[in-house]
Design an enzyme around this catalytic site. Structure first.
Site, PDB file in Angstrom:
ATOM      1  N   GLU A  74      11.179   3.636  15.325  1.00  0.00           N
ATOM      2  CA  GLU A  74      10.998   4.864  14.960  1.00  0.00           C
ATOM      3  C   GLU A  74      10.437   5.710  15.941  1.00  0.00           C
ATOM      4  O   GLU A  74       9.820   6.738  15.637  1.00  0.00           O
ATOM      5  CB  GLU A  74      10.165   4.782  13.852  1.00  0.00           C
ATOM      6  N   ASN A 113       3.657   4.009   2.633  1.00  0.00           N
ATOM      7  CA  ASN A 113       3.803   4.037   3.884  1.00  0.00           C
ATOM      8  C   ASN A 113       2.099   4.539   4.325  1.00  0.00           C
ATOM      9  O   ASN A 113       1.671   5.799   4.021  1.00  0.00           O
ATOM     10  CB  ASN A 113       4.767   5.208   4.223  1.00  0.00           C
ATOM     11  N   SER A 117      10.742   3.579   7.444  1.00  0.00           N
ATOM     12  CA  SER A 117      11.822   4.745   7.327  1.00  0.00           C
ATOM     13  C   SER A 117      13.316   4.342   7.091  1.00  0.00           C
ATOM     14  O   SER A 117      14.092   4.646   7.989  1.00  0.00           O
ATOM     15  CB  SER A 117      11.592   5.245   9.021  1.00  0.00           C
ATOM     16  N   TYR A 134      16.018  12.039   8.110  1.00  0.00           N
ATOM     17  CA  TYR A 134      15.507  12.747   9.240  1.00  0.00           C
ATOM     18  C   TYR A 134      16.619  13.694   9.990  1.00  0.00           C
ATOM     19  O   TYR A 134      15.971  14.464  10.664  1.00  0.00           O
ATOM     20  CB  TYR A 134      15.263  11.665  10.516  1.00  0.00           C
ATOM     21  N   GLU A 148       7.477   1.134  -1.931  1.00  0.00           N
ATOM     22  CA  GLU A 148       6.498   0.869  -0.795  1.00  0.00           C
ATOM     23  C   GLU A 148       5.568   1.989  -0.667  1.00  0.00           C
ATOM     24  O   GLU A 148       5.665   3.083  -0.895  1.00  0.00           O
ATOM     25  CB  GLU A 148       7.218   0.523   0.376  1.00  0.00           C
ATOM     26  N   ASP A 155       6.346   5.472  -2.367  1.00  0.00           N
ATOM     27  CA  ASP A 155       7.635   6.009  -2.682  1.00  0.00           C
ATOM     28  C   ASP A 155       7.931   5.176  -4.036  1.00  0.00           C
ATOM     29  O   ASP A 155       7.677   3.793  -4.097  1.00  0.00           O
ATOM     30  CB  ASP A 155       8.922   5.522  -1.561  1.00  0.00           C
ATOM     31  N   GLY A 166       5.359  10.704   7.899  1.00  0.00           N
ATOM     32  CA  GLY A 166       5.871  11.577   8.913  1.00  0.00           C
ATOM     33  C   GLY A 166       5.005  12.699   8.964  1.00  0.00           C
ATOM     34  O   GLY A 166       4.717  13.044   7.759  1.00  0.00           O
ATOM     35  N   ARG A 172       1.550   7.373   1.815  1.00  0.00           N
ATOM     36  CA  ARG A 172       2.346   8.189   0.774  1.00  0.00           C
ATOM     37  C   ARG A 172       3.058   6.754   0.222  1.00  0.00           C
ATOM     38  O   ARG A 172       3.364   6.139   0.709  1.00  0.00           O
ATOM     39  CB  ARG A 172       3.489   8.865   1.522  1.00  0.00           C
TER      40      ARG A 172
END
Length: 306
Positions: A21, A269, A147, A210, A267, A251, A273, A249
């Site tokens: 990433e 994070n 990601s 992205y 999951e 999801d 981002g 964050r």
């Protein structure tokens, strides 16, 4: 600021790094560096390499803003080095970072906390290439990357097992596919911000995340209040269950046909981002926290022993 005696605190922004990433991290780091300069900090941008410890000892920052993504940057490795050097840093600490990066152990922690997740197993990548280790539909992904890097969706009508690329790790996670809408909620400190509905034309993979036009975000999500409130509650519980700090964050997938029973956690994070249009800054802006204010808050929240 950050317990510093300097008139203008010096912030080292870590970006790039060695993970899959890298490019996303470079984008996050540059945006955060710009915002922190506008907030009045001295900022040094650091493309993290294997000489990172020596470079930080030369720079002598008052705080480290960790904008790294993926392995080595958000799995506890860099965090442990920063603890050793005695440098205050942003985001989660060693234990939470390592736990959140390991998708299977994260699920074990979520199950123990009563948070809903789908069935998954760890399997040898060669076995996954040779046969269905789970009845389709299922998803195959590295168990310690983020990601949507290296994610394979095996549909119910698949003729055979997935042909995983050679750069996949020897051990992968095979996870029951959860149908439905992609929802996400950011936690900032001890506050869940809002819920975003991530809308795509197909699979929400790395490109959808992205590349321009890959997805669009509905903030706040147009979902029943019960679903909205549960996402907010589950995200905060996930943050606390893993021991996260700063911003995280979580999801979700939500199968509308099943109501509340159709909501599951995918999951968490620990290094979301960080460009102004990324999901977490977008949610912060929705609740009145600008991108510059978010970056400023993260620096002021930084510490050792996280």
């Amino acid at each position: 600021m950050v317990g510093s005696s300097r008139a203008t605190p010096k912030v080292a922004v870590l970006m790039g790094g060695l993970s899959a990433e890298r490019e996303v991290s470079l984008s996050s780091g540059r945006e955060c560096a710009t915002a922190l300069r506008e907030a009045g900090y001295q900022v040094v941008e650091v493309d993290a390499d294997r000489d990172l410890a020596a470079r930080l000892m030369e720079i002598k920052p008052d705080v480290v803003f960790n904008a790294l993504h993926g392995r080595w940057g958000e799995d506890g490795c860099v965090q442990g080095m920063l603890e050793w050097l005695g440098l205050p840093y942003t985001h989660s600490g060693v234990a939470a970072s390592a736990l959140a990066m390991d998708k299977e152990r994260t699920k074990e922690a979520f199950r123990a906390a009563g948070l809903p997740v789908v069935k998954s197993v760890l399997a040898n990548a060669d076995d996954v290439r040779a046969r269905h280790v789970m009845d389709p539909p299922y998803v195959v992904k590295p168990f310690n990357e983020g990601s949507s890097v290296g994610v394979y969706l095996v549909n119910e009508a698949a003729n055979g097992p997935p042909q995983l690329s050679d750069d996949m790790p020897n051990v992968v996670m095979v996870e029951r596919f959860a149908p439905g809408r992609e929802l996400t909620t950011t936690v900032m400190g001890n506050r869940a911000l809002t819920v975003t509905d991530i809308i795509t034309d197909g699979w929400y993979d790395y490109d959808a995340k992205y590349k321009p036009g890959g997805s669009r975000h509905e903030v706040p999500a147009n979902v029943p209040q019960e679903i909205f409130d549960t996402c907010m509650d589950f995200a905060l519980r996930a943050h606390n269950t893993l021991g996260c700090r700063g911003v995280s964050r979580t999801d979700f997938r939500w199968d509308e046909a099943r109501g509340l029973d159709g909501l599951i956690l995918l999951e968490t994070n620990t290094q979301p981002g960080m460009t102004p249009t990324s999901l977490s800054p977008e949610q912060a802006a929705h609740v009145g926290v600008s991108f510059a204010e978010l970056c400023f808050w993260m620096v002021e929240d930084a510490s050792c022993d996280r």
